[in-house]
Design a protein around this motif. Sequence first.
Motif, PDB file in Angstrom:
ATOM      1  N   GLN A 169       0.825  -1.216   0.000  1.00  0.00           N
ATOM      2  CA  GLN A 169       0.000   0.000   0.000  1.00  0.00           C
ATOM      3  C   GLN A 169       0.863   1.271   0.000  1.00  0.00           C
ATOM      4  OE1 GLN A 169      -2.065  -1.059   3.572  1.00  0.00           O
ATOM      5  NE2 GLN A 169      -3.875  -1.799   2.491  1.00  0.00           N
ATOM      6  N   ARG A 170       2.125   1.108   0.379  1.00  0.00           N
ATOM      7  CA  ARG A 170       3.063   2.237   0.376  1.00  0.00           C
ATOM      8  C   ARG A 170       4.382   1.780  -0.215  1.00  0.00           C
ATOM      9  NH1 ARG A 170       3.178   7.024   4.216  1.00  0.00           N
ATOM     10  NH2 ARG A 170       1.033   7.154   4.950  1.00  0.00           N
ATOM     11  N   GLN A 171       5.013   2.700  -0.954  1.00  0.00           N
ATOM     12  CA  GLN A 171       6.325   2.342  -1.507  1.00  0.00           C
ATOM     13  C   GLN A 171       7.376   3.256  -0.907  1.00  0.00           C
ATOM     14  OE1 GLN A 171       3.665   2.335  -3.997  1.00  0.00           O
ATOM     15  NE2 GLN A 171       3.662   0.128  -3.629  1.00  0.00           N
ATOM     16  N   PHE A 172       8.415   2.662  -0.362  1.00  0.00           N
ATOM     17  CA  PHE A 172       9.586   3.461   0.037  1.00  0.00           C
ATOM     18  C   PHE A 172      10.808   2.547   0.030  1.00  0.00           C
ATOM     19  CE2 PHE A 172       7.078   2.637   3.977  1.00  0.00           C
ATOM     20  CZ  PHE A 172       7.938   1.808   4.670  1.00  0.00           C
ATOM     21  N   GLY A 173      11.965   3.190  -0.052  1.00  0.00           N
ATOM     22  CA  GLY A 173      13.219   2.447  -0.201  1.00  0.00           C
ATOM     23  C   GLY A 173      13.778   1.961   1.126  1.00  0.00           C
ATOM     24  N   ASP A 174      14.988   1.368   1.030  1.00  0.00           N
ATOM     25  CA  ASP A 174      15.632   0.773   2.206  1.00  0.00           C
ATOM     26  C   ASP A 174      15.927   1.789   3.305  1.00  0.00           C
ATOM     27  OD1 ASP A 174      15.512  -1.781   1.535  1.00  0.00           O
ATOM     28  OD2 ASP A 174      17.633  -2.034   0.991  1.00  0.00           O
ATOM     29  N   GLU A 175      16.260   2.979   2.874  1.00  0.00           N
ATOM     30  CA  GLU A 175      16.642   3.982   3.875  1.00  0.00           C
ATOM     31  C   GLU A 175      15.495   4.214   4.871  1.00  0.00           C
ATOM     32  OE1 GLU A 175      18.395   8.466   3.785  1.00  0.00           O
ATOM     33  OE2 GLU A 175      18.517   7.306   1.929  1.00  0.00           O
ATOM     34  N   LEU A 176      14.307   4.425   4.314  1.00  0.00           N
ATOM     35  CA  LEU A 176      13.143   4.658   5.183  1.00  0.00           C
ATOM     36  C   LEU A 176      12.751   3.381   5.936  1.00  0.00           C
ATOM     37  CD1 LEU A 176      10.432   6.955   3.580  1.00  0.00           C
ATOM     38  CD2 LEU A 176      11.633   7.225   5.734  1.00  0.00           C
ATOM     39  N   ARG A 177      12.867   2.271   5.236  1.00  0.00           N
ATOM     40  CA  ARG A 177      12.516   0.998   5.886  1.00  0.00           C
ATOM     41  C   ARG A 177      13.389   0.776   7.129  1.00  0.00           C
ATOM     42  NH1 ARG A 177      14.629  -3.575   6.322  1.00  0.00           N
ATOM     43  NH2 ARG A 177      16.179  -3.268   4.694  1.00  0.00           N
ATOM     44  N   ILE A 178      14.680   1.064   6.981  1.00  0.00           N
ATOM     45  CA  ILE A 178      15.597   0.884   8.117  1.00  0.00           C
ATOM     46  C   ILE A 178      15.263   1.883   9.233  1.00  0.00           C
ATOM     47  CG2 ILE A 178      18.045   1.064   8.827  1.00  0.00           C
ATOM     48  CD1 ILE A 178      18.689  -0.018   5.929  1.00  0.00           C
ATOM     49  N   LEU A 179      14.916   3.093   8.828  1.00  0.00           N
ATOM     50  CA  LEU A 179      14.556   4.108   9.831  1.00  0.00           C
ATOM     51  C   LEU A 179      13.329   3.648  10.647  1.00  0.00           C
ATOM     52  CD1 LEU A 179      14.882   7.101  10.962  1.00  0.00           C
ATOM     53  CD2 LEU A 179      13.115   7.679   9.305  1.00  0.00           C
ATOM     54  N   TYR A 180      12.272   3.203   9.952  1.00  0.00           N
ATOM     55  CA  TYR A 180      11.052   2.761  10.656  1.00  0.00           C
ATOM     56  C   TYR A 180      11.328   1.528  11.506  1.00  0.00           C
ATOM     57  CZ  TYR A 180       8.329   5.971   7.755  1.00  0.00           C
ATOM     58  OH  TYR A 180       7.819   7.094   7.154  1.00  0.00           O
ATOM     59  N   ASP A 181      12.166   0.661  10.994  1.00  0.00           N
ATOM     60  CA  ASP A 181      12.514  -0.548  11.731  1.00  0.00           C
ATOM     61  C   ASP A 181      13.244  -0.190  13.038  1.00  0.00           C
ATOM     62  OD1 ASP A 181      12.222  -3.391  11.266  1.00  0.00           O
ATOM     63  OD2 ASP A 181      14.409  -3.442  11.552  1.00  0.00           O
ATOM     64  N   THR A 182      14.171   0.735  12.928  1.00  0.00           N
ATOM     65  CA  THR A 182      14.931   1.182  14.106  1.00  0.00           C
ATOM     66  C   THR A 182      13.987   1.851  15.113  1.00  0.00           C
ATOM     67  OG1 THR A 182      16.741   1.604  12.589  1.00  0.00           O
ATOM     68  CG2 THR A 182      16.983   2.503  14.812  1.00  0.00           C
ATOM     69  N   GLU A 183      13.082   2.661  14.599  1.00  0.00           N
ATOM     70  CA  GLU A 183      12.123   3.350  15.490  1.00  0.00           C
ATOM     71  C   GLU A 183      11.220   2.338  16.200  1.00  0.00           C
ATOM     72  OE1 GLU A 183      11.655   7.671  13.252  1.00  0.00           O
ATOM     73  OE2 GLU A 183       9.967   6.286  13.262  1.00  0.00           O
ATOM     74  N   ALA A 184      10.760   1.338  15.441  1.00  0.00           N
ATOM     75  CA  ALA A 184       9.870   0.328  16.041  1.00  0.00           C
ATOM     76  C   ALA A 184      10.614  -0.450  17.130  1.00  0.00           C
ATOM     77  CB  ALA A 184       9.363  -0.626  14.962  1.00  0.00           C
ATOM     78  N   ARG A 185      11.868  -0.809  16.872  1.00  0.00           N
ATOM     79  CA  ARG A 185      12.657  -1.545  17.876  1.00  0.00           C
ATOM     80  C   ARG A 185      12.883  -0.699  19.125  1.00  0.00           C
ATOM     81  NH1 ARG A 185      16.386  -5.655  15.427  1.00  0.00           N
ATOM     82  NH2 ARG A 185      15.755  -5.782  13.262  1.00  0.00           N
ATOM     83  N   ALA A 186      13.142   0.594  18.921  1.00  0.00           N
ATOM     84  CA  ALA A 186      13.388   1.483  20.064  1.00  0.00           C
ATOM     85  C   ALA A 186      12.116   1.559  20.919  1.00  0.00           C
ATOM     86  CB  ALA A 186      13.794   2.861  19.573  1.00  0.00           C
ATOM     87  N   ALA A 187      10.961   1.669  20.259  1.00  0.00           N
ATOM     88  CA  ALA A 187       9.696   1.751  21.000  1.00  0.00           C
ATOM     89  C   ALA A 187       9.433   0.433  21.738  1.00  0.00           C
ATOM     90  CB  ALA A 187       8.555   2.060  20.036  1.00  0.00           C
ATOM     91  N   LEU A 188       9.725  -0.667  21.080  1.00  0.00           N
ATOM     92  CA  LEU A 188       9.512  -1.978  21.724  1.00  0.00           C
ATOM     93  C   LEU A 188      10.447  -2.164  22.919  1.00  0.00           C
ATOM     94  CD1 LEU A 188       8.743  -4.053  18.574  1.00  0.00           C
ATOM     95  CD2 LEU A 188       7.400  -4.140  20.695  1.00  0.00           C
ATOM     96  N   ALA A 189      11.644  -1.598  22.843  1.00  0.00           N
ATOM     97  CA  ALA A 189      12.580  -1.700  23.971  1.00  0.00           C
ATOM     98  C   ALA A 189      12.015  -0.939  25.187  1.00  0.00           C
ATOM     99  CB  ALA A 189      13.944  -1.150  23.571  1.00  0.00           C
ATOM    100  N   VAL A 190      11.368   0.189  24.930  1.00  0.00           N
ATOM    101  CA  VAL A 190      10.746   0.959  26.024  1.00  0.00           C
ATOM    102  C   VAL A 190       9.635   0.117  26.658  1.00  0.00           C
ATOM    103  CG1 VAL A 190       9.352   3.015  26.559  1.00  0.00           C
ATOM    104  CG2 VAL A 190      11.305   3.199  25.005  1.00  0.00           C
ATOM    105  N   LEU A 191       8.838  -0.503  25.810  1.00  0.00           N
ATOM    106  CA  LEU A 191       7.729  -1.336  26.311  1.00  0.00           C
ATOM    107  C   LEU A 191       8.246  -2.536  27.089  1.00  0.00           C
ATOM    108  CD1 LEU A 191       5.029  -1.703  23.539  1.00  0.00           C
ATOM    109  CD2 LEU A 191       4.726  -0.855  25.869  1.00  0.00           C
TER     110      LEU A 191
END
Length: 260
Positions: A169-191
């Motif tokens: 549903q959305r297209q973006f490259g590796d750079e953004l994918r890695i950014l979102y992945d890093t953000e999701a992991r950081a949020a999960l670490a807080v949880l």
Amino acid sequence: MAKTAARAKLKKDAPKKAPVHKAVAKPATKPAPKPAPTAAAKREKAASPKERQRFTLYGSATSGPTYTAALGLALMRHPYSYIHVNLREGAHKQPDFLVKNRYGQVPVLRDGQMMAVQSAAILLHLAESLDKFHSKQPVEKQRVREWLFWQWDKLAVPVFRLRAKARGQRQFGDELRILYDTEARAALAVLEHELARNEWIVGKKPTVADIGIYGVLRYAPEANIDLGHYPSVLSWKKRFEELPGFATPEQLLPLESRLI
Ligand SMILES: N[C@@H](CCC(=O)N[C@@H](CS)C(=O)NCC(=O)O)C(=O)O
């Protein structure tokens, strides 16, 4: 004395009443037992007609925020009608929908005359008005709000963006994918840190903070996020799924409208 004798005679001469035979119908075969009503059916029956018609949820079956709102209603055991909004056809950008939600998004929850939008705000409204899944203690109340704001700021955006990419549903490259992945992991670490010390996100009972966060993490596998790295989050998820009234997106969100 004469009156008594006359009464006795009347009684003696009175026609005897036909004996009443109680008809006991003996069925030839035992009727099949009626299926026991489900908890949801009992609840719907118990609610007054006005209460039954109180809530209408407008949403889409694949929408995480719609699931969050539906999950809130299910866990708070309140019946509601469901209206399917066809996002593919752009129904959410039409004038008749924009009067319900100026942001042109699902979900919308109609409560009587009021339209509530933004899933986190919908959860807070449900908790307050139904007096469930919240705390009356001021500090805890504030913590619930903080987690719901944090969840949209730090958790929902990366998880839902990664999910949208995986679904095409959305297209973006590796750079953004890695950014979102890093953000999701950081949020999960807080949880993970929080849930290693506490059974629920705020206080000793589940609140709408748990519902809001679950409503996002439900989609982690679709976003290719492995929750196996977060054991406390996984245990909390399992606890949450055992709550009475819990249901999956597939159980809660039909592909068509459902009126009650
Ligand atoms: N923060 C909003 C997000 C709602 C949202 O992103 N809804 C999506 C469907 S999952 C939508 O309506 N997208 C269409 C659009 O934004 O134009 C909420 O929690 O309700």
